[in-house]
Design an enzyme around this catalytic site. Structure first.
Site: not given
Length: 379
Positions: A178, A305, A357
């Site tokens: 990630d 982000y 994930h």
């Protein structure tokens, strides 16, 4: 100069009382109009989780788990970084920095510390030993929250090198998934002198590169890479990349909201056969959520982000020796030949049969095997 101090997680009774009171006062939305997860986390499961969190979950559990390992806080330039540092008893062990992502935390790696540092106790050999460093990303967990813009994956990559060198590791390896994978990739794009190689379990390659590969394989046709992910799963990322502060007000005020925002990903992104707790135990999910709630990092973690989401699609070449493991339920999957269009010195590519994930949480034994094999291929 990097400055260090010892660190321990402390959870006050006042914090616990406040959390329980907020959970008890949860204002519930109306139930979904479907019988599955297509509208989000189902209300019945959410009510079950909230009740368990308030009444049955050990509120000190995550502190006890983290405090079982040596923890520190480092000042690296203008960044305050929390990290675990566990040295192997083997003096010639290889230094390895492991980086989590969102909505993960250092909790992801707790079950792999023992096998990585003392492999012979867990079916490995002494030659596979690592000294492990596990930092919390800036704005995440017990690291400090950046107060000015500019703390994106490139700045974090630089900080990680400063940290490793200051710890006495002039040569080391890096691993991540990630955001941790993107930080690790950024380290590989502009490798510091001491970085010997990287292993990632999430990576991206240019969609345009597929056009130069000739006839596509069925897997390549089916995956679609980042565009498919954005269409099917990316709404949360767009929100965090554009308005993290707005999102933060609700998540900082409501533990049920913070729980829902994170727990849904343990359904959507894991190899769970329809229920998140098939992949990750309920207490572990709550351990991870507790890290976000206790530290009030909903907005500051989402801000990564805002800082860096546009950078992950730059697809700059990674010429450093690299290794990659494909877990089948990863949210973006790339084939070996596709990955080689970007990772030009790829020494190891392996697709495993289970896991998603949150690889280190879901399949810790398999994750350890892959880290060992991947790093071994880089030496």
């Amino acid at each position: 100069m990097v400055e260090f101090r010892n660190f321990r997680v402390k959870i006050s009774e006042a914090d616990i009382a406040d959390l329980r009171a907020r959970l008890d006062r949860t204002r519930w939305p109306h139930a979904e109009t479907v019988s599955d997860w297509s509208q989000g986390i189902p209300s019945g499961y959410m009510r079950e989780l909230v009740e368990y969190w308030a009444k049955d979950y050990d509120m000190n559990r995550v502190a006890n788990r983290l405090n079982a390992y040596p923890q520190f806080h480092a000042t690296v330039g203008d960044l305050g970084i929390h990290f675990l540092h566990v040295r192997s008893p083997h003096r010639d062990a290889r230094p390895l920095i492991l980086t989590h992502g969102w909505p993960g935390s250092v909790v992801e790696f707790l079950d792999v510390i023992g096998p990585l540092t003392e492999p012979e106790r867990f079916g490995g050999v002494a030659e596979d030993a690592f000294h492990v460093v596990i930092p919390s990303l800036p704005g995440y967990g017990f690291s400090d929250k950046p107060t000015t813009p500019g703390v994106g994956i490139e700045r974090i990559a630089e900080a990680w090198d400063e940290l490793m060198v200051a710890l006495g590791y002039p040569q080391y390896y890096a691993q991540g998934g990630d955001w941790g994978g993107f930080v690790t990739t950024a380290m590989g794009i502009k490798p510091p002198a001491g970085l010997l190689g990287i292993h990632v379990n999430m990576a991206l390659a240019s969609p345009e590169a597929l056009g130069g590969l000739g006839e596509l394989t069925p897997d390549e046709l089916a995956v679609g890479g980042l565009p498919a992910y954005m269409e099917q799963e990316g709404a949360y990322a767009v929100q965090q990349a554009t308005r993290p502060q707005t999102l933060g007000y609700g998540l900082a005020d409501s533990p049920a909201g913070q729980l829902a925002w994170i727990a849904e990903k343990f359904y959507a992104w894991t190899d769970c056969s329809g229920h998140p707790e098939n992949a990750v135990a309920r207490d572990v999910i709550l351990d991870n959520v507790m890290v976000y709630w206790l530290t009030n990092t909903a907005a500051s973690s989402a801000r990564l982000y805002w800082e860096s989401f546009s950078l992950i699609s730059s697809f700059d070449e990674v010429a450093l020796p690299s290794a990659y493991t494909l877990f089948p339920k990863e949210i973006v999957r790339v084939s070996e030949r596709w990955l080689r269009t970007r990772f030009t010195d790829l020494r190891y590519y392996h697709a495993v049969t289970k896991g998603g994930h949150f690889a280190a949480l879901e399949q810790p034994d398999l994750f350890v095997d892959e880290v060992r094999a991947g790093i071994r291929a880089l030496t």
